[in-house]
Structure formats: structure tokens, C-alpha cells
Write an enzyme that holds these catalytic residues in place. Structure first.
Site, PDB file in Angstrom:
ATOM      1  N   ASP A 155       0.808  -1.211   0.000  1.00  0.00           N
ATOM      2  CA  ASP A 155       0.000   0.000   0.000  1.00  0.00           C
ATOM      3  C   ASP A 155       0.847   1.269   0.000  1.00  0.00           C
ATOM      4  O   ASP A 155       0.615   2.178  -0.801  1.00  0.00           O
ATOM      5  CB  ASP A 155      -0.935  -0.003   1.215  1.00  0.00           C
ATOM      6  CG  ASP A 155      -1.775   1.254   1.301  1.00  0.00           C
ATOM      7  OD1 ASP A 155      -2.886   1.265   0.743  1.00  0.00           O
ATOM      8  OD2 ASP A 155      -1.317   2.234   1.923  1.00  0.00           O
ATOM      9  N   SER A 187      -5.024   2.337  -0.619  1.00  0.00           N
ATOM     10  CA  SER A 187      -4.809   1.601  -1.869  1.00  0.00           C
ATOM     11  C   SER A 187      -5.273   0.161  -1.722  1.00  0.00           C
ATOM     12  O   SER A 187      -5.900  -0.406  -2.629  1.00  0.00           O
ATOM     13  CB  SER A 187      -3.333   1.659  -2.270  1.00  0.00           C
ATOM     14  OG  SER A 187      -2.914   2.986  -2.483  1.00  0.00           O
ATOM     15  N   ASP A 188      -4.975  -0.459  -0.585  1.00  0.00           N
ATOM     16  CA  ASP A 188      -5.467  -1.812  -0.315  1.00  0.00           C
ATOM     17  C   ASP A 188      -6.987  -1.828  -0.208  1.00  0.00           C
ATOM     18  O   ASP A 188      -7.659  -2.687  -0.799  1.00  0.00           O
ATOM     19  CB  ASP A 188      -4.878  -2.328   0.997  1.00  0.00           C
ATOM     20  CG  ASP A 188      -3.506  -2.956   0.824  1.00  0.00           C
ATOM     21  OD1 ASP A 188      -3.205  -3.447  -0.267  1.00  0.00           O
ATOM     22  OD2 ASP A 188      -2.728  -2.949   1.798  1.00  0.00           O
ATOM     23  N   LEU A 189      -7.529  -0.898   0.558  1.00  0.00           N
ATOM     24  CA  LEU A 189      -8.967  -0.918   0.819  1.00  0.00           C
ATOM     25  C   LEU A 189      -9.781  -0.659  -0.441  1.00  0.00           C
ATOM     26  O   LEU A 189     -10.780  -1.340  -0.699  1.00  0.00           O
ATOM     27  CB  LEU A 189      -9.308   0.117   1.894  1.00  0.00           C
ATOM     28  CG  LEU A 189      -8.719  -0.170   3.282  1.00  0.00           C
ATOM     29  CD1 LEU A 189      -8.910   1.023   4.200  1.00  0.00           C
ATOM     30  CD2 LEU A 189      -9.353  -1.415   3.883  1.00  0.00           C
ATOM     31  N   GLY A 192      -9.746  -3.644  -2.625  1.00  0.00           N
ATOM     32  CA  GLY A 192     -10.718  -4.618  -2.142  1.00  0.00           C
ATOM     33  C   GLY A 192     -12.136  -4.268  -2.549  1.00  0.00           C
ATOM     34  O   GLY A 192     -12.926  -5.147  -2.917  1.00  0.00           O
TER      35      GLY A 192
END
Length: 428
Positions: A155, A187-189, A192
Site C-alpha cells: 500500500d 490503496s489496499d482498501l 478490495g
């Protein structure tokens, strides 16, 4: 008509099985959303270790069971409504078990390096050959193609490479000026979330045609897409966005201001709200100034306008000013700490926090699914599991393996089967 409370409507994704091979955040976040909406989510974990985030603490959940590994807060954030099955996919017997589960699943989620699952026969081509209707979602840093495809992506790295950090932080020349990452792993969230949207679209296609497909989600692609107006400022206007601290690149005034006892955010989104702000602050002169009557002029002359507003706001106390502006129709609010967020009456009224029971009966507070669906609301039925808590149950329910067979697999190190206690239901 609203659903009949005496006959609960089936969850939106009831009957959909998700095989979650992902770890850390982007994939588990997507799988948790699917679980909240009713999917049967099976989380495949490494025996003896589990998801990396299990050890990402402190803080850890206080536990009554001193012999069990503690739950990290990070792990608890993204692993409810799942069943943990601990299988060593590096062992041929383990990979075979996962392939059998994939044949009986609708969705596979994974975030291994590109090509990393092919050696176990768990890549899309191998699994789709046995289950042509399979929806297989791969989440990586840079995608399945391109010169960076083989690189690992995290991230923080993606926030920098995507340009996000170049527009986040204090402007050059100000104290503390430097590019900054966002305080949560966005960025990860967001990847997802995009993965979840894509999976739901693929499910709709599967309903019409029976076809599965491979979904290729990249953190970098997602974060570049989420540059949104900042990206378009460059593509359309040739403007390289810069760091503006709490200022807005296009809208003025849209920033925080200091009061006598703290800071407030004033978010003026149109000319009418600007006039209302000026009236509330007894600054009719600013509303009448031709430099400020329309947003393009306010943007060009932001320094003089914001200095005048700052002077008018500085004499107020924070809470009375927020109430005063709210009555005037001007969007304004405080900058809350996280503890203040969860004490806010609006958050309480919306019912965002739910309580689940850990295996030992300890209460686990979780932040629920934020959208309110009138007929198929999110549900909170399974607390985040311990490693392998449902191994025996899932292998028995889906693959028909009896306890003796599971015990044999465990003795050979193929699976880990931990006892599951019944205290796993929500109190909601």
C-alpha cells in the site's frame, strides 16, 4: 413493501461460496464484504501461522483464554463472517483439497505473486478447466501484465507510485512540507472494494450465461483511477496537481480554519453556500466583492479570500460556530479524533458498531457494513476465527471427509484442525 420481520429475507449472497486464498488486507477486505452480504466464505490459511495480520499487533483483543494466540486488532478489522480452514498448499494432498473446494465454489480470491499458484495447480487456468463457471479474482500490486507485474506491491509503495502522495501534505514552504501517505491503507482498501464490485458484476454475467471469468485487480491501477479530479486536472487542463495541505485544488473555500479553541472544516460546494457563509460571518462585503462571487474567481484569489475568512472565524469558539453554520446551511464540522468519532451521536444512531463473541466469549466490537439495504441487509453471524477453527467442519460439510480422515491429514501436517467453540454469534 418492507420485508416481513417474522420471515427474514435470505441474505443477498446466500448460496454463494467464496474460497478466499488471500492474506493481509485487500483480498480479505473483499471477502469480508461478500461474507457480510451472506456468502459462505472459506478462508484458507497456513497451518500454525495463519494470516500475516494475526501477528500485526499490539493492540490485541484481551482474551479470557490465555492458551490461545491473541487476536490482533488489524486481523479483527477484516476477517469476520468467515470460516478458517488451515491447509498446507505446498503439500500435494493440501493442494488437492483446495482444488476440490474450488470445484464446489463460485468465487476464488487470491493475492499471490503473478504465477505463484500455478505450481500447485491453483491458478485460474487449472481451476477453470475443472469448474468453467468459476469467478477467479487475482489481486496484485501491479496486475498480471506489464513491466512491473512480477514485483511485490504494498500500500505505501503504491500510494507513492500512483501520485497520491504528491497531492497529500503541506505545501512547499510550509512547516512540515513533504509528501505524505494517507493515514489508512487506502490503496489496499479501495482495491478490495473494486474487487468486490467486479466479482458482483461477474456473478451477474454468470447468472445469465453460466460462464466464469478471471478478474485482474491491481493496487496501482486502482489508485491511479482514484486520482479522480486530480488526474483529470492533468489530463484535461495540463495542470500538475500540487500539495495544498487541507485546501482543495478546485473549490474555494474548502479547507480548515482555526477558531479560539480548535479547528473546523468549512466545505463550501457552490456559490449559494458561499453567500450563506458570508452572511453567517457578517461579511456581506466578501459576498459582494466581484472577485469572489463565483468559484473561478475565488480560486484565483484564494489567498486574500481565505485570509479574510480566517480572520473572521478566529474569534469564534468551535462548537457554537459549527452549530451557527449548520443553521445557515453551510457544511461545517470538527476534526475528530478516532475516540471522538465512536462517541459521536450520529455514529451511534446509524448503528455502525456491532458486537460479536470471540471463541472464549470475549466481546469483539466491529465496524459494520456501512450501506443500509432495506430488504437484504448485511449480517454479522461469525466472529473472526482462530486458525483452522472450522477445518474439520468445512471438509466434512463440503467434501464429505469424516473426522478420522481429517485427523489423518492433520497427523501428516496437511491440515490443522482447531476446536471450535459455539460462542460465535452476534448479539445483534
Amino acid at each position: 413493501m418492507p420485508p416481513d420481520d417474522t420471515s427474514p429475507t435470505p441474505a443477498a449472497l446466500a448460496g454463494i461460496r467464496v474460497l478466499d486464498l488471500s492474506r493481509v488486507l485487500a483480498g480479505p477486505w473483499a471477502a469480508q464484504i461478500l461474507g457480510d452480504l451472506g456468502a459462505d466464505v472459506i478462508k484458507i490459511e497456513q497451518p500454525g501461522k495463519g494470516d500475516d495480520t494475526r501477528s500485526w499487533g499490539p493492540p490485541y483483543l484481551p482474551s479470557r483464554d490465555t492458551d490461545a494466540d491473541p487476536f490482533s486488532a488489524y486481523y479483527l478489522a477484516c476477517n469476520r463472517n468467515k470460516q478458517s480452514v488451515a491447509i498446507d498448499i505446498a503439500k500435494p494432498e493440501g493442494a488437492a483439497l483446495v482444488r476440490q473446494l474450488a470445484r464446489r465454489s463460485h468465487i476464488v480470491l487470491e493475492n499471490f505473486k503473478v504465477g505463484g499458484l500455478a505450481r500447485y495447480g491453483l491458478d485460474y487456468a487449472s481451476l477453470a478447466a475443472e469448474n468453467p463457471g468459476l469467478i477467479y479474482c487475482s489481486i496484485t500490486g501491479f496486475g498480471q501484465t506489464g513491466p512491473y507485474a512480477a514485483r511485490g506491491g504494498y500500500d505505501f509503495l503504491i500510494q507513492g507510485m500512483s501520485g497520491l502522495m504528491s497531492v497529500t501534505g503541506q505545501p512547499d514552504g510550509m512547516p512540515g512540507a513533504e509528501p505524505l501517505k494517507v493515514g489508512v491503507p487506502v490503496s489496499d482498501l479501495f482495491t478490495g472494494l473494486y474487487a468486490t464490485v467486479s466479482i458482483l458484476a461477474a456473478l451477474r454475467h454468470h447468472e445469465r450465461t453460466g460462464e466464469g471469468q478471471h478478474i485482474d485487480c491491481a493496487l496501482l491501477d486502482t489508485q491511479v483511477a482514484l486520482l479522480a479530479n486530480q488526474g483529470m486536472n492533468w489530463l484535461v487542463g495540463g495542470q500538475v496537481p500540487r500539495r495544498l495541505g487541507n485546501g482543495h485544488p478546485n473549490v474555494v473555500p474548502y479547507r480548515c480554519f482555526a477558531t479560539r479553541d480548535g479547528h473546523i472544516i468549512v466545505a463550501v460546494g457552490n456559490d449559494g453556500q458561499f453567500r450563506a457563509l458570508c452572511q453567517a460571518l457578517d461579511r456581506a462585503d466578501l459576498a459582494a466583492d466581484p472577485r469572489y462571487t463565483a468559484n473561478p474567481g475565488r480560486q484565483r484569489h484564494r489567498e486574500t479570500l481565505e485570509a479574510a475568512l480566517a480572520d473572521s472565524i478566529a474569534g469564534w469558539e468551535m462548537a457554537p460556530l459549527i452549530d451557527h453554520l449548520a443553521r445557515a446551511g453551510v457544511p461545517a464540522g470538527p476534526i475528530n479524533r478516532v475516540d471522538q468519532v465512536f462517541a459521536d451521536p450520529q455514529i451511534a444512531a446509524r448503528g455502525l458498531v456491532h458486537e460479536l463473541a470471540a471463541p472464549d466469549g470475549t466481546s469483539i466490537p466491529v465496524v459494520g457494513f456501512p450501506a443500509k439495504l432495506s430488504r437484504t441487509p448485511a449480517r454479522y453471524t461469525l466472529a473472526p476465527p482462530r486458525v483452522g477453527a472450522q477445518t474439520a467442519k468445512v471438509l466434512g460439510r463440503i467434501l464429505g471427509l469424516d473426522p478420522q480422515t481429517v485427523d489423518g491429514l492433520a497427523s501428516r501436517g496437511v491440515v490443522q484442525s482447531a476446536p471450535e467453540t459455539p460462542a460465535s454469534q452476534t448479539e445483534d
